[in-house]
Design a protein around this motif. Structure first.
Motif, short mmCIF file in Angstrom:
data_model
loop_
_atom_site.label_atom_id
_atom_site.label_comp_id
_atom_site.label_asym_id
_atom_site.label_seq_id
_atom_site.Cartn_x
_atom_site.Cartn_y
_atom_site.Cartn_z
N MET A 196 89.05 -82.83 -10.27
CA MET A 196 89.25 -81.49 -9.72
C MET A 196 89.00 -81.55 -8.23
O MET A 196 87.90 -81.86 -7.79
N GLN A 197 90.04 -81.25 -7.44
CA GLN A 197 89.92 -81.26 -5.99
C GLN A 197 90.05 -79.82 -5.46
O GLN A 197 90.94 -79.09 -5.87
N TYR A 198 89.15 -79.48 -4.55
CA TYR A 198 89.16 -78.16 -3.93
C TYR A 198 89.52 -78.29 -2.45
O TYR A 198 88.94 -79.12 -1.73
N PHE A 199 90.48 -77.49 -2.02
CA PHE A 199 90.88 -77.42 -0.62
C PHE A 199 90.63 -76.00 -0.12
O PHE A 199 91.01 -75.03 -0.79
N PHE A 200 90.02 -75.88 1.07
CA PHE A 200 89.72 -74.57 1.63
C PHE A 200 90.52 -74.34 2.91
O PHE A 200 90.87 -75.29 3.62
N PHE A 201 90.80 -73.06 3.16
CA PHE A 201 91.49 -72.68 4.39
C PHE A 201 90.47 -72.08 5.35
O PHE A 201 89.95 -70.98 5.11
N ASN A 202 90.19 -72.81 6.42
CA ASN A 202 89.22 -72.37 7.42
C ASN A 202 89.93 -71.54 8.48
O ASN A 202 90.90 -71.99 9.11
N VAL A 203 89.48 -70.30 8.68
CA VAL A 203 90.10 -69.40 9.65
C VAL A 203 89.54 -69.70 11.03
O VAL A 203 88.33 -69.66 11.25
N THR A 204 90.44 -70.00 11.97
CA THR A 204 90.01 -70.41 13.31
C THR A 204 90.03 -69.26 14.32
O THR A 204 89.47 -69.40 15.41
N ASN A 205 90.68 -68.14 14.00
CA ASN A 205 90.73 -67.01 14.95
C ASN A 205 90.46 -65.67 14.27
O ASN A 205 91.27 -64.74 14.33
N PRO A 206 89.31 -65.52 13.61
CA PRO A 206 89.06 -64.27 12.87
C PRO A 206 89.02 -63.04 13.78
O PRO A 206 89.53 -61.98 13.39
N ASP A 207 88.42 -63.15 14.97
CA ASP A 207 88.30 -61.98 15.85
C ASP A 207 89.67 -61.54 16.35
O ASP A 207 89.97 -60.33 16.37
N GLU A 208 90.49 -62.46 16.77
CA GLU A 208 91.83 -62.13 17.26
C GLU A 208 92.68 -61.52 16.16
O GLU A 208 93.49 -60.61 16.41
N PHE A 209 92.50 -62.04 14.95
CA PHE A 209 93.27 -61.50 13.82
C PHE A 209 92.86 -60.06 13.53
O PHE A 209 93.72 -59.17 13.34
N LEU A 210 91.56 -59.78 13.50
CA LEU A 210 91.09 -58.42 13.21
C LEU A 210 91.45 -57.44 14.32
O LEU A 210 91.63 -56.24 14.07
N ALA A 211 91.59 -57.95 15.53
CA ALA A 211 91.95 -57.09 16.65
C ALA A 211 93.45 -56.85 16.72
O ALA A 211 93.91 -56.06 17.57
N GLY A 212 94.20 -57.48 15.85
CA GLY A 212 95.64 -57.30 15.81
C GLY A 212 96.37 -58.05 16.91
O GLY A 212 97.55 -57.79 17.16
N LYS A 213 95.69 -58.97 17.59
CA LYS A 213 96.30 -59.71 18.69
C LYS A 213 97.10 -60.91 18.22
O LYS A 213 98.08 -61.31 18.86
N GLU A 214 96.68 -61.53 17.14
CA GLU A 214 97.34 -62.74 16.63
C GLU A 214 97.40 -62.69 15.11
O GLU A 214 96.60 -61.99 14.46
N LYS A 215 98.36 -63.42 14.57
CA LYS A 215 98.32 -63.59 13.11
C LYS A 215 97.28 -64.66 12.79
O LYS A 215 96.92 -65.49 13.64
N ALA A 216 96.79 -64.65 11.58
CA ALA A 216 95.72 -65.55 11.19
C ALA A 216 96.16 -67.00 11.28
O ALA A 216 97.27 -67.36 10.90
#
Length: 468
Positions: free
Chosen positions: A1-21
């Motif tokens: 069983m292998q687990y792969f995670f998606f690490n968000v590199t721009n959470p603040d910009e995404f929440l501010a609507g400036k960039e897509k995640a």
């Protein structure tokens, strides 16, 4: 069983609507999975069998990209999103009050935790507060929390004694033969096996059905191509694109829209109905076979068949999977919720959290046993043909021997005739000629004094052949 995670590199910009995640993939974090059959009990005169299938996991450091207790990942705060979704039916003032409380505790829509915490559980402050008010709410959260050493339910399978086509098919799961989560009877059906066994003598034309408890539904697999695994022939079956297609492409999927008519796009399935109302969505990794809008909404998605397709390589004679690869991605719905100011710039997005790559391949010893078994089956099943072939061969040999014997007899007859003719010729050659004369000339006196000459007639008498 292998687990792969998606690490968000721009959470603040995404929440501010400036960039897509933007996300980067972390992993794999690999665990050895053990899945024994336990509590096996035959029922109804051997026509059915009861069993549980507990799973346990042991971390494999040498097959992992890092240490799950050290590596940290920034991802969506799932407990907070679940609470916000639950409060959606409450008044605006209640939601505002809860939002202010969350802000005072420093909670945000994204959290930074170790991989081990997100997988196996941690004590969440928000859930702890809810647990104090509602004890039935667990104060711990983890994607695999309480799943190490537990099973997915109690299964009753058909043994195939009455009909071999039913071998391994699920009769009941947790005591029910039909679910009640979805909006149609067809969608609520528990079809097929659990994916570990299938009936013998599979056909390329048939669809195989599997009940996936983690997806809360049954899915079907279609034939893709012929394969060979460790010298064993196999058919590859994989879910076609219509498995997670919207109702306008596959009307049979209309029942998976809950409430009725509330459907997502191609390649995703909302499973909130069996996840305590949490806005959980499942898909194939990197939104493989999904609508382009889901892929383009997140920067870092790179779907491809080789890495993200789910498939089973099954030996068609025995119905035994000899190689399996189950790949599924866990996502959550992010959207604007009134009363929570930190969501005001959000457009509805299906946000990837992690995906699993669950694989199994037959071991070398079992592969050798199966090759021998298949050889025996081939010989036995073709026994009439083998006997017929041997009969034809023996008949040809018999005809050859008969013809050979007749040819030899004819040769012996020719040899006897030749020898007889040769004997006659030899006798003729060995006959000597002697002179005969009148009595006067044949007197003893003249016989010694006169040279030999022909007489008045010739007579033949056999004499011994002269030697050279």
């Amino acid at each position: 069983m292998q687990y792969f995670f998606f690490n968000v590199t721009n959470p603040d910009e995404f929440l501010a609507g400036k960039e897509k995640a933007k996300v980067t993939q972390m992993g794999p974090y690999t665990y050895r999975e053990y899945r024994p059959r336990e509590n096996v009990t035959y029922l109804e005169n051997g026509t059915k069998i009861f069993a549980t299938n507990p799973k346990s996991f042991v971390f494999l450091r040498n097959m992992s990209a890092g240490d799950p207790e050290v590596d940290r990942v920034t991802t969506v705060n799932i407990p907070m999103i679940a609470v916000m979704n639950e409060l959606n039916s409450y008044s605006f003032f209640v939601r505002t009050a809860v939002s202010m409380y969350m802000g005072s505790m420093g909670m945000g829509l994204f959290m930074n935790r170790t991989v081990h915490e997100i997988l196996w559980g941690f004590k969440d402050p928000l859930l702890t507060k809810l647990h104090a008010m509602r004890p039935e709410v667990d104060e711990h959260f983890g994607l695999m929390y309480n799943k190490n050493g537990t099973h997915e339910g109690e299964f009753v399978f058909h043994t195939g004694e009455k009909n071999y086509m039913n071998y391994g098919k699920i009769d009941t799961w947790n005591g029910i033969s039909q679910m009640n989560w979805w909006s149609s009877n067809q969608s609520n059906m528990i079809n097929g096996t659990d994916g570990s066994v299938f009936h013998t003598f599979l056909s390329r034309k048939e669809l195989l059905y599997i009940f996936a408890a983690d997806l809360c539904r049954s899915i079907h697999l279609g034939y893709v191509r012929d394969m060979e695994v460790k010298g064993i022939p196999a058919f590859r079956f994989a879910p076609p694109s219509d498995v997670l297609a919207p109702p306008d492409e596959n009307p049979a999927n209309a029942g998976f829209c809950v409430p009725a008519g509330d459907c997502l796009g191609k390649g995703v399935l909302k499973v909130s109905v069996c996840r305590q109302g949490a806005p959980i969505v499942v898909s194939f990794p990197h939104f493989y076979q999904a609508d382009e809008r889901y892929i383009n909404a997140i920067e870092g998605m790179n779907p491809n068949e080789e890495e993200h397709e789910t498939y089973l390589d099954i030996n068609p004679t025995t119905g035994v999977p000899i190689r399996a690869c189950k790949r599924a991605q866990l996502n959550i719905i992010l959207k604007r919720v009134r009363g929570f100011p930190n969501t005001k710039f959000l457009n509805e997005t299906i946000f990837p959290i992690m995906y699993v790559n669950e694989t199994a391949t037959i071991d070398d010893e079992s592969a050798a046993q199966m090759r021998m078994l298949l050889l025996i089956v081939t010989v036995v099943s073709n026994f009439p043909v083998i006997i017929l072939a041997l009969g034809v061969i023996l008949l040809v040999v018999l005809i050859f021997l008969v013809c050979r014997n007749r040819q030899r007899k004819n040769e012996v007859k020719r040899i006897d005739f030749t020898e007889a003719f040769h004997s006659f010729a030899t006798t003729k050659d060995e006959t000597a000629y002697t002179q005969v004369s009148n009595q006067a000339e044949d007197s003893p006196e003249n016989r010694n004094n006169q040279p030999l000459r022909n007489g008045s007639y010739i007579a033949m008498s056999p004499v011994e052949a002269q030697k050279c």
